[in-house]
Design a protein around this motif. Sequence first.
Motif, PDB file in Angstrom:
ATOM      1  N   LEU A 626       0.871  -1.175   0.000  1.00 28.56           N
ATOM      2  CA  LEU A 626       0.000   0.000   0.000  1.00 28.56           C
ATOM      3  C   LEU A 626       0.910   1.227   0.000  1.00 28.56           C
ATOM      4  N   PRO A 627       1.199   1.815  -1.165  1.00 27.66           N
ATOM      5  CA  PRO A 627       2.093   2.979  -1.181  1.00 27.66           C
ATOM      6  C   PRO A 627       1.599   4.102  -0.269  1.00 27.66           C
ATOM      7  N   ASP A 628       0.263   4.251  -0.144  1.00 27.70           N
ATOM      8  CA  ASP A 628      -0.291   5.352   0.643  1.00 27.70           C
ATOM      9  C   ASP A 628      -0.784   4.893   2.014  1.00 27.70           C
ATOM     10  N   LEU A 629      -0.167   3.848   2.570  1.00 26.51           N
ATOM     11  CA  LEU A 629      -0.512   3.429   3.927  1.00 26.51           C
ATOM     12  C   LEU A 629      -0.351   4.619   4.864  1.00 26.51           C
ATOM     13  N   ARG A 630      -1.392   4.924   5.641  1.00 24.32           N
ATOM     14  CA  ARG A 630      -1.410   6.129   6.458  1.00 24.32           C
ATOM     15  C   ARG A 630      -0.748   5.896   7.812  1.00 24.32           C
ATOM     16  N   GLU A 631      -0.063   6.920   8.289  1.00 22.39           N
ATOM     17  CA  GLU A 631       0.498   6.904   9.638  1.00 22.39           C
ATOM     18  C   GLU A 631      -0.575   6.472  10.644  1.00 22.39           C
ATOM     19  N   GLY A 632      -0.298   5.416  11.403  1.00 16.75           N
ATOM     20  CA  GLY A 632      -1.246   4.947  12.399  1.00 16.75           C
ATOM     21  C   GLY A 632      -2.335   4.036  11.868  1.00 16.75           C
ATOM     22  N   GLU A 633      -2.405   3.851  10.545  1.00 15.88           N
ATOM     23  CA  GLU A 633      -3.459   3.025   9.952  1.00 15.88           C
ATOM     24  C   GLU A 633      -3.227   1.551  10.290  1.00 15.88           C
ATOM     25  N   GLU A 634      -4.284   0.846  10.685  1.00 15.70           N
ATOM     26  CA  GLU A 634      -4.171  -0.546  11.103  1.00 15.70           C
ATOM     27  C   GLU A 634      -4.963  -1.494  10.201  1.00 15.70           C
ATOM     28  N   THR A 635      -5.266  -1.030   8.976  1.00 16.69           N
ATOM     29  CA  THR A 635      -6.076  -1.826   8.053  1.00 16.69           C
ATOM     30  C   THR A 635      -5.453  -3.177   7.763  1.00 16.69           C
ATOM     31  N   LEU A 636      -4.159  -3.226   7.507  1.00 14.96           N
ATOM     32  CA  LEU A 636      -3.518  -4.481   7.144  1.00 14.96           C
ATOM     33  C   LEU A 636      -3.657  -5.520   8.252  1.00 14.96           C
ATOM     34  N   SER A 637      -3.373  -5.121   9.487  1.00 10.02           N
ATOM     35  CA  SER A 637      -3.472  -6.082  10.592  1.00 10.02           C
ATOM     36  C   SER A 637      -4.923  -6.480  10.858  1.00 10.02           C
ATOM     37  N   GLU A 638      -5.867  -5.548  10.673  1.00  9.81           N
ATOM     38  CA  GLU A 638      -7.271  -5.866  10.903  1.00  9.81           C
ATOM     39  C   GLU A 638      -7.791  -6.885   9.895  1.00  9.81           C
ATOM     40  N   VAL A 639      -7.472  -6.676   8.610  1.00  5.11           N
ATOM     41  CA  VAL A 639      -7.940  -7.608   7.587  1.00  5.11           C
ATOM     42  C   VAL A 639      -7.270  -8.971   7.774  1.00  5.11           C
ATOM     43  N   TRP A 640      -5.964  -8.962   8.056  1.00  3.87           N
ATOM     44  CA  TRP A 640      -5.249 -10.220   8.266  1.00  3.87           C
ATOM     45  C   TRP A 640      -5.857 -11.016   9.416  1.00  3.87           C
ATOM     46  N   SER A 641      -6.121 -10.355  10.535  1.00  2.00           N
ATOM     47  CA  SER A 641      -6.656 -11.071  11.702  1.00  2.00           C
ATOM     48  C   SER A 641      -8.057 -11.616  11.442  1.00  2.00           C
ATOM     49  N   ALA A 642      -8.778 -11.012  10.487  1.00  2.00           N
ATOM     50  CA  ALA A 642     -10.096 -11.544  10.123  1.00  2.00           C
ATOM     51  C   ALA A 642      -9.983 -12.784   9.255  1.00  2.00           C
ATOM     52  N   LEU A 643      -8.803 -13.012   8.674  1.00  2.00           N
ATOM     53  CA  LEU A 643      -8.613 -14.144   7.772  1.00  2.00           C
ATOM     54  C   LEU A 643      -7.974 -15.343   8.452  1.00  2.00           C
ATOM     55  N   THR A 644      -7.202 -15.104   9.513  1.00  2.04           N
ATOM     56  CA  THR A 644      -6.409 -16.183  10.097  1.00  2.04           C
ATOM     57  C   THR A 644      -5.989 -15.832  11.517  1.00  2.04           C
ATOM     58  N   ASP A 645      -5.637 -16.852  12.285  1.00  2.00           N
ATOM     59  CA  ASP A 645      -5.072 -16.664  13.623  1.00  2.00           C
ATOM     60  C   ASP A 645      -3.554 -16.633  13.588  1.00  2.00           C
ATOM     61  N   CYS A 646      -2.966 -16.806  12.427  1.00  2.00           N
ATOM     62  CA  CYS A 646      -1.505 -16.789  12.305  1.00  2.00           C
ATOM     63  C   CYS A 646      -0.961 -15.392  12.594  1.00  2.00           C
ATOM     64  N   PRO A 647       0.282 -15.303  13.074  1.00  2.00           N
ATOM     65  CA  PRO A 647       0.878 -13.986  13.315  1.00  2.00           C
ATOM     66  C   PRO A 647       0.953 -13.157  12.029  1.00  2.00           C
ATOM     67  N   LEU A 648       0.842 -11.869  12.174  1.00  2.00           N
ATOM     68  CA  LEU A 648       0.921 -10.969  11.032  1.00  2.00           C
ATOM     69  C   LEU A 648       2.329 -11.026  10.440  1.00  2.00           C
ATOM     70  N   PRO A 649       2.467 -11.290   9.135  1.00  2.00           N
ATOM     71  CA  PRO A 649       3.812 -11.297   8.534  1.00  2.00           C
ATOM     72  C   PRO A 649       4.504  -9.958   8.718  1.00  2.00           C
ATOM     73  N   ALA A 650       5.827 -10.010   8.907  1.00  2.00           N
ATOM     74  CA  ALA A 650       6.595  -8.793   9.217  1.00  2.00           C
ATOM     75  C   ALA A 650       6.429  -7.717   8.144  1.00  2.00           C
ATOM     76  N   ARG A 651       6.270  -8.135   6.877  1.00  2.00           N
ATOM     77  CA  ARG A 651       6.184  -7.139   5.800  1.00  2.00           C
ATOM     78  C   ARG A 651       4.922  -6.289   5.908  1.00  2.00           C
ATOM     79  N   TYR A 652       3.900  -6.796   6.631  1.00  2.00           N
ATOM     80  CA  TYR A 652       2.647  -6.061   6.792  1.00  2.00           C
ATOM     81  C   TYR A 652       2.513  -5.441   8.185  1.00  2.00           C
ATOM     82  N   ASP A 653       3.567  -5.517   8.980  1.00  2.00           N
ATOM     83  CA  ASP A 653       3.470  -5.056  10.378  1.00  2.00           C
ATOM     84  C   ASP A 653       3.936  -3.614  10.492  1.00  2.00           C
TER      85      ASP A 653
END
Length: 660
Positions: A626-653
Amino acid sequence: MFHFLMATTVRRAVLTLPAAPLGSDNPLPALRAPDGVHDLDERSRDGLPRDMARQIGYEPLRSLLPVQIRDGYRRERAEREFEAVVIENEHLRVTVLPGLGGRVHSLVHVPTGRELLYRNPVFQPANFALNGAWFSGGIEWNTGATGHTALSCAPLHAALVPAPDGGAMVRLWEWERLRDLPFQVDLWLPEDSPFLYVGVRVRNPHERPAPVYWWSNIAVPEDQGSRVLAPADEAWHFGYERSLRRIPVPEWEAADRTYPLRSEYPADYFYEVTDGARPWIASLDAAGHGLVQTSTGRLRGRKLFVWGAGGGGRRWQEWLTEPGTGGYAEIQAGLARTQLEHVRLEGGAEFSWLEAYGPLSAEPSAVHGSDWSAARGAAEDALEAVLPRERVDAAYEAWRGFADTEPGERLAVGSGWGALEVLCGGHRLPGTPFEESTLGDEQEPWLELWRTGVLPAPRRVVPPGPSLVAAHWRDMLETAPADPLTEYHLGVAQWHAGDTAQAVRSWERGLALAPSQWPLLRCLAVADALAGDAARAADGFAAAFEDLAAESRGGEPWTAAESALGQEAMAALLTAGRLAQARSVWDRLRPALREQGRFRLLAARLLAAEGHVRAARRVFEDGFELPDLREGEETLSEVWSALTDCPLPARYDFRMRPPV
């Protein structure tokens, strides 16, 4: 090269960096309020000093209008040349980028060759400015409102001006549009000085008071031995939990927070500088060497920002440059004690001050000792030895005599918005000319509105240009002939003024006769969304996108409009549970847009909502950014946690606060 009798030289230069393109601005008006990442939790307001509480509540931004969002940048970089101005004497070499907000890109101590700033080896925009595109490194001049200036990646006017010592200053100036205020920054390197002087002035040419914000933001190298020192025993801590609390300096919660890497999460530390104390801040390495910034008393605030040593902060540091590059912290100086405040400037008045930047060396055993008073005292004594406070005050008085001097040879050209405001408002601003020659295509229809009372129709079918929203422009729009384009811009101005009901009426009137309906439909959909009617908003966004897709032509402005509106439409339809319509928007997208990071994330959300969880996870596994990922935005972790219980990959953290 421009030569002067003094040993200081000023010359043009070209800086070549791997650079991502800025792309097109978002053509949709920024109707929503800023994202609130710097909003203060209401519970934190209790017990604040009265002046701080008053300034925190003074004139927060209602919207980013009339500024447009800059979200067209990407992550692919190629070599690019940037126009630069270099100021140099035997002590310092200063590289300034007038085309990028006047950023001081580099400050080199010539005798040792040491870079005093964190100098970013790439130009990589990211979503940190109030209006999007921002980049890290150097010294930036933040004005307008809480956050990084909307001028972060914009050109400023620049010219040569005589300096008080007979040499030359580089003057930067522009019209800051969020607050409708002109400002100037004069950079001046006296002949034998190891310090760069910076004279700053913000003027209010209007009759009404105006809120003013200023923080000079200095990126400094960071490692385990780096320590930040300031004349304070307490600080106000502000984290991404949005709470403000007074804490002791240097130790808090069993860690010395004056070492940037001893915090885990990103945070601000606003130092409580004692009234009357000399204002300064320094970052010194393990050997006691580094950079110091000091100023006259008007610039009272001092701050340390840290990314912290946690995974999210380190990921952000990589994101803003390239792997293998050293990290940085920020030391800052501002008009108020915290960056959550705006300061009242009366009509016809001005704020001005002088800053100084240069090398500092102090005894390392004292700087890094356990006695905080002795540590900061060693730094302050070292500063007083090389730059006495009286010399800074004298330099300010000398500079004031040159602040109104008309610029000479032009080095760079900024926007035409200042020329439009000066022409229409009849303002007199000695020292910072906003000349009619700078007026361009974006200002042309507004100039005609001012001259004739009629907003002209565009010569070709294009997305509407930027709206102007200040009271005098709103008045002109209200008395202009009520064609659909005028109603569109009038509604935007009314919305900005807080008259949402009247704005909706203007947009609805325009819609009845508009040959191009999608700009008006989109405005009405935003109004429905903010009123809490998710279903009606979803219908409106879907209709707006359908109309745009039918009308859209080739070229960058149309692609930018489809990208921006397509994202809004899909997000609104997913929120409302309208999966078939969201899929329809996806199907209408140009293939190239589907590869953009935001649309990859929306595709994952759509697939998951349709029950295809494995396919949604595959989107993450295949990788996207996401080139325009916003400061403080937690969209990536929120969507990931809705898909799986696995830890969030470092590239999306990119998480900037502890889990809640």
